[in-house]
Design a protein around this motif. Structure first.
Motif, short mmCIF file in Angstrom:
data_model
loop_
_atom_site.label_atom_id
_atom_site.label_comp_id
_atom_site.label_asym_id
_atom_site.label_seq_id
_atom_site.Cartn_x
_atom_site.Cartn_y
_atom_site.Cartn_z
N ALA A 401 63.25 91.05 40.05
CA ALA A 401 62.00 91.09 40.82
C ALA A 401 61.15 92.30 40.42
N LEU A 402 61.79 93.43 40.24
CA LEU A 402 61.05 94.63 39.83
C LEU A 402 60.47 94.47 38.43
N ASN A 403 61.16 93.75 37.57
CA ASN A 403 60.61 93.47 36.24
C ASN A 403 59.29 92.71 36.33
N HIS A 404 59.16 91.92 37.39
CA HIS A 404 57.93 91.15 37.61
C HIS A 404 57.02 91.83 38.63
N GLU A 405 57.31 93.09 38.95
CA GLU A 405 56.51 93.90 39.88
C GLU A 405 56.41 93.22 41.25
N ILE A 419 55.45 85.88 53.22
CA ILE A 419 54.22 85.41 52.59
C ILE A 419 53.03 85.95 53.37
N ASP A 420 51.95 86.26 52.66
CA ASP A 420 50.76 86.75 53.37
C ASP A 420 49.51 86.06 52.85
N GLU A 421 48.37 86.53 53.34
CA GLU A 421 47.08 85.93 53.03
C GLU A 421 46.73 85.97 51.55
N THR A 422 47.28 86.93 50.83
CA THR A 422 46.92 87.09 49.42
C THR A 422 47.77 86.24 48.48
N THR A 423 48.84 85.62 49.02
CA THR A 423 49.77 84.86 48.17
C THR A 423 49.09 83.60 47.64
N THR A 424 49.42 83.25 46.40
CA THR A 424 48.85 82.06 45.75
C THR A 424 49.98 81.15 45.27
N ILE A 425 49.60 79.94 44.86
CA ILE A 425 50.59 79.03 44.27
C ILE A 425 51.19 79.66 43.02
N GLU A 426 50.37 80.37 42.25
CA GLU A 426 50.88 81.04 41.06
C GLU A 426 51.94 82.08 41.42
N ASP A 427 51.74 82.76 42.56
CA ASP A 427 52.74 83.72 43.02
C ASP A 427 54.06 83.02 43.34
N ILE A 428 53.98 81.85 43.95
CA ILE A 428 55.19 81.09 44.27
C ILE A 428 55.92 80.71 42.99
N GLN A 429 55.15 80.33 41.97
CA GLN A 429 55.75 79.98 40.69
C GLN A 429 56.51 81.18 40.11
N THR A 430 55.93 82.39 40.29
CA THR A 430 56.59 83.61 39.80
C THR A 430 57.88 83.86 40.58
N LEU A 431 57.84 83.64 41.91
CA LEU A 431 59.05 83.79 42.71
C LEU A 431 60.15 82.88 42.19
N VAL A 432 59.79 81.63 41.93
CA VAL A 432 60.76 80.67 41.43
C VAL A 432 61.33 81.13 40.09
N LYS A 433 60.47 81.67 39.26
CA LYS A 433 60.91 82.18 37.95
C LYS A 433 61.99 83.24 38.12
N VAL A 434 61.79 84.15 39.06
CA VAL A 434 62.76 85.24 39.29
C VAL A 434 64.07 84.68 39.80
N PHE A 435 64.01 83.81 40.83
CA PHE A 435 65.24 83.26 41.41
C PHE A 435 65.96 82.36 40.41
N ALA A 436 65.18 81.63 39.61
CA ALA A 436 65.79 80.72 38.63
C ALA A 436 66.59 81.48 37.57
N LYS A 437 66.04 82.61 37.14
CA LYS A 437 66.72 83.35 36.08
C LYS A 437 68.10 83.80 36.51
N ILE A 438 68.25 84.19 37.77
CA ILE A 438 69.55 84.64 38.27
C ILE A 438 70.56 83.50 38.24
N LYS A 439 70.07 82.27 38.41
CA LYS A 439 70.95 81.10 38.35
C LYS A 439 71.12 80.57 36.93
N GLY A 440 70.40 81.18 35.99
CA GLY A 440 70.48 80.70 34.62
C GLY A 440 69.72 79.42 34.41
N ILE A 441 68.72 79.19 35.24
CA ILE A 441 67.93 77.96 35.14
C ILE A 441 66.59 78.29 34.49
N GLY A 442 66.14 77.48 33.58
CA GLY A 442 64.85 77.69 32.96
C GLY A 442 63.72 77.38 33.95
#
Length: 956
Positions: A401-405, A419-442
């Motif tokens: 997560a820190l790698n992705h700030e 989640i707050d007012e500034t969150t976007t769909i793109e932010d959610i995609q980044t969250l998924v990217k972080v959680f996926a990497k820990i599971k070894g999922i692309g």
């Protein structure tokens, strides 16, 4: 001669009088130099060596320096939550309120006739809070959510039906910073904090009230209706901390029976600012309208029968009730409440609901997407906060997560995402990217948009709000920027601020809030940080805070500062709690007597009472000074139990009392500590210091001496400085270590209080430098003595020092006019017609005016103010001589609005010219009060604290 080395000094911009004006004032006083005045005014034994501070910076150089400091902060995307959220501050509000001296330089709206705009904005805030919480009455803001919760606890304790009950039942699922402040405040009153689930099984006879969070700290939403009904059946009340944004979607606590609802309005457009300032809210049932803490804006009428607003129930303020005050909130967060209210006006009920729905939908999207990776999310019902079980993968997840700030909330193998007012769909995609990497999922295999049309809601029907809110036209009329801009400006034009004239309030130090000092407050590198962000992301803030700590320690003569208290009164309370902890560490917890001079600020006995101390009043002599022999006698009498002395210096009467060192010595000889009230620090800086005089602890009003603006009644900061033996006991914090193991528990929600506005004081000291700060103090004393000399031929001046001089403020005695029917309030109202805010009325002595000009006012402005008071004295003389009627005269009918003097009928026994333009300068520059004299008694009898419909107002 070359000007190549010429550089403008900021002190020449901050200090009002030019050198020729200083010479003119000195001649009027019969003095040869400012130093001669200081020698005659400040006792020689307390004068110190020059300040050891860095050389003054220019405004340009300071902005470069603070930009470099701010750049050291890392503003990561925050999902920490815990009561603090990133926001979108509408530009029309940022530019026209947050950055506008027409809003941030106003004083607390005690003088209602020239504060109608601010009062309306605060009434709007109360309406937002009342509507969203579902309760009948709300106040005009408190300091932060944690202290609002503590105020709720104390109010319910004070009004409990079972006087034997002393337990406050607290859910374990509340914000930890709130729990810490509750524990601190409970100490002094003998309240037991019992942490247990808010279930019917835990409603025992010793419980007077219960406290829960809605949604809870972990984000889950529970049904408290049955619990509340069961509590009420046993005469137990219920206090709830609620998320204001969530209440646009959730059933409001007032509808399921809550007695008190508190919280933070921060996510209504106010930046996180590393912890503040933010406007807390407090709503309750009509039953408690006489007990509610803080300030209430109410509806009344003016002398013409027109709609008007005022601060209602002012007699509860601590300067009147002193140790009997029902609360000690000397500083609300008015500016931030105003911003939050405009945010609600701009978006309206539908706009707010859409923002809340979007937050919830994005939370649902994140939930579905991350669970699809194989994670378990523990909240079945939530608004914006998710909890994922990650176990021993928490460290790896945090690193990624820190790698992705990104900043998440971590606790016991669970990761929280808010989640707050500034969150976007793109932010959610980044969250998924972080959680996926820990599971070894692309992460490229997951497209979050596939769930967008299948989100639904996690909120069951029984929790969904069905009631309307914000139906008043104000919240349904100003949704384009043009409309909003004009609405903001229409309210601003009704308020007198430092933009118009000097505000000569004794004890309040309404000095220049320089633009350069204010500029960095709005920078994202300072405003965008969460107060619980990791330490390596906050190095810029820590540099700023550490430098300010060093500078203020040098100025006060103390060893260390604590920046946690976010108001002056809270600084007093904190200082006394630190003294209490010190005595306890020495096995002397029985020390509970606090000596307070009769002349003290009203906040002093109120703070002492809040700290659980017994107040013993020390007499003052005929000159207003502490009676040293009475002090000595009482210190000796109470030596075994003496806790402290609270003393203001210079005195509240505006005098440098000669025996102050002896006074401190007497207290120390009898086992006590000396608490110095820093309200009058503007007369000390660079000339003397609390530590040198002999005090052990002192709070500083940064919104007075150190240039943070008053903001219409807040923001404020009240940090304390302490001598070395008290350093170990400075307040700590539950989430960020800011003190040692012996530190008292937190006194406010954020570790460094309202951290974002500390940059204002940092800028002031850096640009003034040691010489500039000292010159400012000398100039403040010169200006006050010049006003005293000009006015003492016309009004009695109550107190003066040994050589006939005052310190930085002075008191005009208006009590003799009462015999001819002229009250001090009449003078205050009449000053409005001359374009001035009144000085402090009836404090510290009833029937007086306490004047403090500050160093920022030039001689022409001082003269204009003096001319106004002298002209008013002539108007009083006309009443004295019988030339005009005692009941129907220009004073008793003041102030006068433009509508009054242009009306077709005029039945006054004096001319319209006399009423509106008593001095020539007013014809070129007239500030018009927007209402006539308000009806105070009507406002207190018929309290309307939210925006009334026309029908409701007519009926009232």
């Amino acid at each position: 001669m070359s000007n190549i080395y010429y550089q403008e000094k900021f002190e020449d911009r901050h200090n009002g009088p030019r050198s020729t004006q200083v010479d003119d004032m000195l001649r009027f006083l019969g003095l040869s130099s400012v130093d001669e005045l200081i020698e005659q005014t400040v006792p020689a034994p307390i004068r110190t060596k020059p300040l050891n501070l860095p050389k003054a910076l220019s405004e340009v150089a300071y902005l470069e320096k603070i930009a470099e400091i701010a750049a050291e902060n890392k503003v990561f995307k925050s999902y920490i939550g815990q009561g603090y959220y990133d926001v979108v501050l509408p530009g029309v509000i940022q530019r026209n309120v947050f950055e506008n001296p027409g809003w941030y330089t106003q004083y607390t709206p005690y003088q209602a006739e020239i504060a109608q705009g601010r009062l309306q904005a605060l009434l709007n805030f109360q309406t937002v809070v009342s509507d969203l919480t579902g309760l009948e009455i709300a106040n005009a803001s408190l300091l932060d959510e944690a202290t609002a919760a503590a105020e709720g606890m104390f109010m319910l304790y004070s009004t409990r039906k079972n006087k034997e009950a002393d337990v406050f039942l607290v859910s374990p699922n509340i914000f930890p910073q709130t729990l810490a402040v509750l524990q601190t405040r409970a100490l002094s009153f003998g309240i037991t904090i019992r942490i247990a689930d808010t279930t019917e099984d835990n409603l025992s006879n010793d419980v007077f009230a219960a406290f829960c969070q809605y949604p809870a700290a972990d984000g889950s939403i529970a049904d408290y209706k049955n619990f509340t009904e069961a509590a009420h059946a046993q005469h137990i009340t219920v206090c709830v901390a609620a998320d204001l944004m969530s209440l646009t979607l959730l059933t409001p606590p007032g509808e399921w029976g809550a007695d008190v609802v508190v919280g933070n309005s921060q996510r209504f457009g106010v930046p996180m600012g590393f912890g503040g300032p933010h406007a807390a809210f407090f709503a309750t049932k009509d039953t408690y309208k006489r007990n509610i803490p803080g300030r209430i804006i109410g509806v009344t009428s003016d002398s013409n029968g027109e709609y008007a607003l005022r601060m209602a129930l002012q007699t509860r303020e601590q300067h009147i009730r002193r140790d009997k005050a029902s609360s000690n909130i000397c500083t609300a967060q008015a500016l931030l409440a105003i911003m939050a209210s405009f945010y609600a006006v701009y978006h309206g009920p539908e706009g707010l609901k859409n923002i809340a729905k979007r937050i919830h939908d994005l939370a649902r999207l994140a939930d579905k997407a991350i669970q699809s990776l194989g994670y378990t999310q523990t909240n079945a019902t939530y608004f914006d906060t998710l909890r994922f079980q990650v176990g021993d993968q928490a460290g790896a997840l945090k690193a990624e997560a820190l790698n992705h700030e990104l900043n998440f909330y971590y606790k016991d193998g669970v990761v929280g995402i808010s989640i707050d007012e500034t969150t976007t769909i793109e932010d959610i995609q980044t969250l998924v990217k972080v959680f996926a990497k820990i599971k070894g999922i692309g992460h490229h295999d997951i497209d979050v948009t596939m769930w967008v049309d299948q989100l639904g809601t996690s909120i069951p029907d029984e929790f969904i709000r069905t009631s309307t809110y914000l139906t008043h036209p104000i919240f349904n009329s100003y949704h384009s920027e043009s409309e909003m801009l004009r609405y903001i400006k229409s309210l601003e034009s009704k308020d007198l601020s430092l933009c118009h004239s000097m505000i000569p309030l004794g004890s309040c130090t309404m000095k220049l809030n320089a633009t350069t000092e204010m500029v960095p407050v709005t920078w994202a590198r300072l405003g965008g940080l969460h107060p619980f962000a990791p330490a390596d992301q906050t190095t810029g803030y820590m540099q700023l805070i550490n430098e300010l700590n060093d500078w203020l320690s040098e100025i006060t003569g103390f060893a260390k500062m604590s920046f946690q208290p976010n108001s002056g009164a809270q600084g007093e309370y904190t200082g006394l709690m630190v003294i209490r902890a010190y005595h306890e560490s020495r096995g002397e917890e029985h020390r509970n007597v606090c000596l307070i001079p009769a002349s003290a600020h009203g906040t002093n006995p109120a703070s002492a009472s809040m700290a659980g101390l017994k107040v013993v009043v020390v007499k003052c002599d005929d000159r207003g000074n502490i009676d040293v022999e009475d002090l000595r006698a009482k210190a000796v009498e109470h030596a075994e139990n003496l806790n402290s002395l609270m003393v203001t210096y210079p005195s509240t009467h505006g005098v440098f009392e000669e025996p102050i060192i002896e006074i401190c010595r007497i207290i120390h000889e009898n086992g006590g500590q000396v608490y110095m009230d820093g309200a009058n620090m503007n007369a000390q800086v660079g000339l003397t210091s609390p530590g040198f005089i002999g005090a052990d602890v002192c709070h500083l009003n940064l919104h007075k001496t150190f240039c943070i603006p008053h903001g219409g009644g807040g923001p404020g900061m009240g940090p304390i400085g302490v001598a070395s033996h008290l350093v170990p006991f400075l307040p700590n914090h539950s989430e960020v270590a800011v003190s040692g193991e012996q530190g008292i528990s937190a006194v406010s929600a954020a570790p460094f209080g309202s951290a974002s506005i500390l940059v204002i004081s940092h800028a002031y000291i850096a640009m003034m430098g040691p010489d500039g700060l000292t010159t400012a103090t000398k100039t403040a004393i010169l200006n006050a003595n010049y006003i005293k000399a000009r006015l003492e031929e016309h009004y009695p001046v109550l107190y003066a020092g040994a050589n006939g001089h005052c310190a930085h403020e002075m008191i005009l005695d208006c009590r003799t006019f009462k015999s001819i029917g002229v009250e001090v309030a009449d003078i205050a109202k009449r000053l409005m017609d001359y374009g001035f805010h009144a000085p402090t009325v009836s404090f510290p002595v009833a029937g007086t005016l306490m004047i403090e000009p500050t160093e920022s006012e030039s001689k022409p402005e001082l003269d204009r103010f003096c001319d106004a008071l002298i002209a008013i004295r002539r108007e009083i003389a006309a009443v004295e001589s019988g030339e005009v009627d005692q009941k129907d005269n220009v004073l008793k009918n003041a102030p006068y609005t433009a509508a009054m003097v242009t009306d077709d009928s005029w039945d006054k026994p004096y001319s319209r010219q006399t009423a509106a333009y008593p001095l020539a300068y007013l014809k070129a520059n007239k500030f018009w009060p927007s209402v006539g004299r308000v009806n105070d008694s009507q406002g207190d009898r018929t309290l309307i604290c939210s925006c009334p419909s026309i029908e409701e107002y007519a009926e009232a």
